[in-house]
Scaffold this motif. Structure first.
Motif, short mmCIF file in Angstrom:
data_model
loop_
_atom_site.label_atom_id
_atom_site.label_comp_id
_atom_site.label_asym_id
_atom_site.label_seq_id
_atom_site.Cartn_x
_atom_site.Cartn_y
_atom_site.Cartn_z
N MET A 1 134.53 -24.50 127.13
CA MET A 1 135.72 -25.32 126.96
C MET A 1 135.73 -26.06 125.61
O MET A 1 136.72 -26.04 124.89
CB MET A 1 135.85 -26.35 128.10
CG MET A 1 136.29 -25.77 129.42
SD MET A 1 137.76 -24.72 129.32
CE MET A 1 139.06 -25.94 129.34
N LEU A 2 134.64 -26.73 125.30
CA LEU A 2 134.65 -27.59 124.11
C LEU A 2 134.34 -26.84 122.82
O LEU A 2 134.47 -27.40 121.74
CB LEU A 2 133.62 -28.73 124.29
CG LEU A 2 133.99 -29.78 125.33
CD1 LEU A 2 132.83 -30.73 125.57
CD2 LEU A 2 135.23 -30.57 124.90
N GLY A 3 133.92 -25.60 122.93
CA GLY A 3 133.49 -24.88 121.73
C GLY A 3 132.02 -25.17 121.47
O GLY A 3 131.19 -24.27 121.44
N GLU A 4 131.71 -26.45 121.31
CA GLU A 4 130.32 -26.85 121.11
C GLU A 4 130.03 -28.10 121.93
O GLU A 4 130.89 -28.95 122.09
CB GLU A 4 130.07 -27.22 119.63
CG GLU A 4 130.13 -26.06 118.69
CD GLU A 4 129.94 -26.48 117.22
OE1 GLU A 4 129.66 -27.66 116.95
OE2 GLU A 4 130.10 -25.61 116.36
N ASP B 1 124.50 -33.92 125.55
CA ASP B 1 124.97 -33.29 126.78
C ASP B 1 123.82 -32.67 127.53
O ASP B 1 123.82 -32.57 128.74
CB ASP B 1 125.99 -32.18 126.44
CG ASP B 1 127.27 -32.74 125.88
OD1 ASP B 1 127.95 -33.47 126.61
OD2 ASP B 1 127.58 -32.48 124.70
N HIS B 2 122.83 -32.23 126.75
CA HIS B 2 121.75 -31.46 127.34
C HIS B 2 120.46 -31.86 126.62
O HIS B 2 120.50 -32.15 125.43
CB HIS B 2 122.08 -29.98 127.13
CG HIS B 2 121.19 -29.06 127.85
ND1 HIS B 2 121.26 -28.86 129.20
CD2 HIS B 2 120.17 -28.27 127.40
CE1 HIS B 2 120.33 -27.99 129.56
NE2 HIS B 2 119.66 -27.61 128.49
N ILE B 3 119.34 -31.84 127.36
CA ILE B 3 118.07 -32.17 126.71
C ILE B 3 117.05 -31.08 127.03
O ILE B 3 116.93 -30.65 128.17
CB ILE B 3 117.57 -33.56 127.16
CG1 ILE B 3 118.55 -34.64 126.64
CG2 ILE B 3 116.15 -33.83 126.64
CD1 ILE B 3 118.17 -36.06 126.92
N GLU B 4 116.37 -30.62 126.00
CA GLU B 4 115.33 -29.59 126.18
C GLU B 4 114.02 -30.16 125.67
O GLU B 4 113.98 -30.73 124.56
CB GLU B 4 115.65 -28.36 125.30
CG GLU B 4 116.76 -27.47 125.82
CD GLU B 4 116.27 -26.48 126.86
OE1 GLU B 4 115.08 -26.10 126.83
OE2 GLU B 4 117.10 -26.10 127.72
N ASN C 1 130.59 -30.27 116.21
CA ASN C 1 132.02 -30.46 116.42
C ASN C 1 132.29 -30.27 117.92
O ASN C 1 132.46 -29.17 118.40
CB ASN C 1 132.81 -29.46 115.58
CG ASN C 1 134.29 -29.78 115.54
OD1 ASN C 1 134.81 -30.40 116.47
ND2 ASN C 1 134.95 -29.37 114.48
N ARG C 2 132.26 -31.39 118.63
CA ARG C 2 132.35 -31.33 120.09
C ARG C 2 133.82 -31.44 120.50
O ARG C 2 134.34 -32.54 120.69
CB ARG C 2 131.54 -32.47 120.70
CG ARG C 2 131.35 -32.42 122.19
CD ARG C 2 130.54 -33.62 122.65
NE ARG C 2 130.20 -33.55 124.06
CZ ARG C 2 131.02 -33.92 125.04
NH1 ARG C 2 132.22 -34.38 124.77
NH2 ARG C 2 130.63 -33.84 126.30
N GLY C 3 134.47 -30.30 120.54
CA GLY C 3 135.89 -30.28 120.90
C GLY C 3 136.73 -31.10 119.95
O GLY C 3 137.68 -31.77 120.35
#
Ligand code: OOB
Length: 554
Positions: free
Chosen positions: A481-484, A524-527, A448-450
């Protein structure tokens, strides 16, 4: 079968109907009143003819004027040969044309799909294909994106598509028609009853592409009328629409339809930034607004930095779509004197509101209670056994405005609904003694991205098609900010000339983009990891991955 019988059968294709005993009950209790959305709109337009219905930039439309344009647009659609049961996809920003397209298409029995501006060709072409939509209505551009490129893509992929209407410069497509010469009279939709499907909402989903949610006139309007009452809207209400108009929250909780029911005025915001919205709130003396928590946080920050405290002047600020942190709720109420209402709802149906006269503590720490005494709510364990009061479990629900199945999705429906028709919301909740729900988490594989929902599987499928990806797992990572936000864990195939990982990250994002998914779904991010952790059942252990992200952020 006769022609009209065939047409009637077609209207129910792919739809799971409410069982007869429930239909009887919902009618007997006065929830379903047999009114279509067009009849509803016409009644509002007649009752409040002179009131201002919508304001967009410098344009003000009265209810009577809006109705005239809706009727003329219906006549135009009829002249184009569209019929009851035909589908269309509407993908418009917050502009008046959204409401004209919505009411006018429903007015002749067409069934619009409520696409969001953030959707891209993967989603839109899927909606067109699933509903065999004949018409797609979009804007030239919005937020820097050119929808005509999307329209081109859809036209190539979707054989059902006959027409594209573009608000703005149409290029090779059809312009938004000047309907002023069209009659206001049109045949309407004599074969459509309030029990038929009026339009399709979209699910955030947890598997594959978004599912279509068929909402009937009867069920939807019940939620609208009840919401308008709970939110105490009236003719003096002035509602700011900052979230996308097509979303269920904006449309019906209480949203634009609730506001029209009450005869109030809707003010459309092009985008939800404090810059745009604070000015509109002051200029139009807005009384009601609705936000997702991420935006509420941004607005609060702006006030904190010295902007006028717009919160104090509102009769109510609704916040929903994702979990509102208690601390922010408290700040809104205690520091800014905001009359807050939490809204926990879903496009599939069930909506909960904190009520204005609930205690401050309830409004701060719960997501409210159901609209209807006939919203049946069960909180169960993994084996569907009901839990003792106060325990956290899976929320199941059934009721007078909650669907019994997604559109054309038999297999998925078997998992998403119980045999006796309860919808498995995928939310983990508990109930307080006074009947308020607290959302504690989620069992569905969704981020749940914002407020914007990402079905992780859809993105993983795209990632897994990259030649250097062995396996991927998309999980939520905490964001202030977005929560997730989303983080993709990638187990990658080494190659002789391995690109650097930062380069591979970029390539992967670009790769996901080529699938034409909504921008908010791009990781948003890559690991990168050597090995995936597994559960005892041999599934990727996402809990462990989420845990690693939380630890890394501490
Ligand atoms: C609304 O609808 P959808 O369909 O975009 O998303 C529904 C899901 C819920 O199942 C839940 O997981 C989450 O969004 N959600 C919340 C929430 N409101 C929605 N989670 C925690 N706290 C809340 N207040 O998001 C929607 C539809 C109608 C009204 C409001 C929101």
């Amino acid at each position: 079968m006769q022609d009209h019988q065939l047409a009637e059968a077609g209207l129910w294709e792919g739809i799971v109907q409410y069982p007869p005993e429930f239909i009887e009950k919902y009618i007997a209790k006065g929830y379903w009143i047999g009114q279509t959305i067009s009849e509803f709109f016409n009644e509002c337009a007649q009752k409040y003819a002179k009131n201002t219905a919508v304001i967009s930039a410098e344009e003000h439309l009265s209810y009577a004027e809006l109705k005239r344009q809706v009727d003329q647009f219906s006549a135009y659609l009829e002249q184009k040969g569209y019929q009851a049961g035909d589908s269309l996809v509407i993908q418009l920003p917050n502009i008046i044309e959204f409401f004209i397209a919505y009411f006018a298409s429903i007015g002749i029995g067409m069934r619009p799909v409520m696409s969001l501006p953030a959707h891209r060709h993967a989603e839109v072409s899927h909606f067109i294909a699933q509903t065999e939509a004949k018409l797609y209505i979009c804007a030239e551009r919005h937020s820097g994106f050119d929808y005509r490129t999307l329209a081109r893509e859809c036209r190539q992929r979707c054989p059902s598509l006959q027409q594209v209407i573009v608000v703005g410069e149409p290029e090779e497509f059809d312009p938004w028609p000047d309907v002023s010469a069209f009659p206001e009279q049109h045949a309407g939709a004599p074969n459509i009853t309030a029990r038929h499907v009026a339009f399709f909402q979209l699910s955030g989903g947890s598997t594959g592409t978004p599912k279509l949610i068929p909402r009937t006139h009867d069920d939807y309007l019940y939620s609208v009328r009840a919401s308008a009452e709970i939110c105490q809207l009236d003719e003096t209400s002035k509602m700011l629409m900052a979230l996308p108009a097509a979303h269920n929250f904006s449309l019906s909780s209480a949203g634009s339809l609730g506001l029209f029911f009450a005869g109030g005025t809707l003010v459309l915001a092009k985008e939800p930034s404090p810059n745009t919205c604070f000015a509109l709130i002051e200029k139009h003396r807005i009384s009601h607004a609705a936000l997702v928590p991420a935006l509420a946080a941004k607005w609060a920050e702006t006030v904190q930095q010295g902007a006028a405290n717009i919160f104090a002047g509102l009769k109510a600020l609704q916040v929903g779509g994702a979990r509102l942190p208690d601390a922010l709720a408290r700040q809104l109420i205690e520091e800014y004197g905001c009359r807050l209402q939490q809204v926990f709802g879903m496009a599939e149906g069930l909506v909960n509101y904190t009520r204005y006269d609930d205690s401050a503590e309830s409004i701060i720490s719960t997501q409210g209670s159901r609209i209807s005494a006939d919203d049946e709510i069960k909180i169960v364990d993994d084996e569907d056994r009901e839990l003792a009061a106060g325990e956290v479990g899976h929320l199941l629900t059934r009721g007078p405005y909650t669907i019994r199945g997604y559109f054309k999705a038999d297999e998925h429906n078997r998992k998403a609904f119980t045999r006796d028709g309860f919808y498995r919301t995928g939310d983990l909740v508990r109930m307080t003694e006074d009947g308020n729900i607290i959302v504690e988490g989620r069992s569905k594989d969704q981020i749940n991205r914002g407020g914007e929902k990402i079905a992780t599987e859809e993105v993983e499928q795209a990632l897994n098609l990259h030649p250097q990806v062995m396996q991927s797992a998309l999980v939520a990572m905490p964001d202030r900010m977005l929560g997730e936000k989303s983080c993709a864990f990638i187990q990658w195939r080494r190659e002789e000339k391995d690109p650097s990982l930062s380069r591979l990250s970029m390539q992967l994002r670009q790769h996901v983009r080529t699938f034409g998914l909504a921008t908010f779904k791009i990781p948003d991010h890559i690991e990168f990891i050597e090995d995936m952790p597994y559960t005892a059942l041999g599934k990727i252990d996402k809990k462990e991955l989420r845990q690693r992200l939380i630890q890394a952020s501490n």
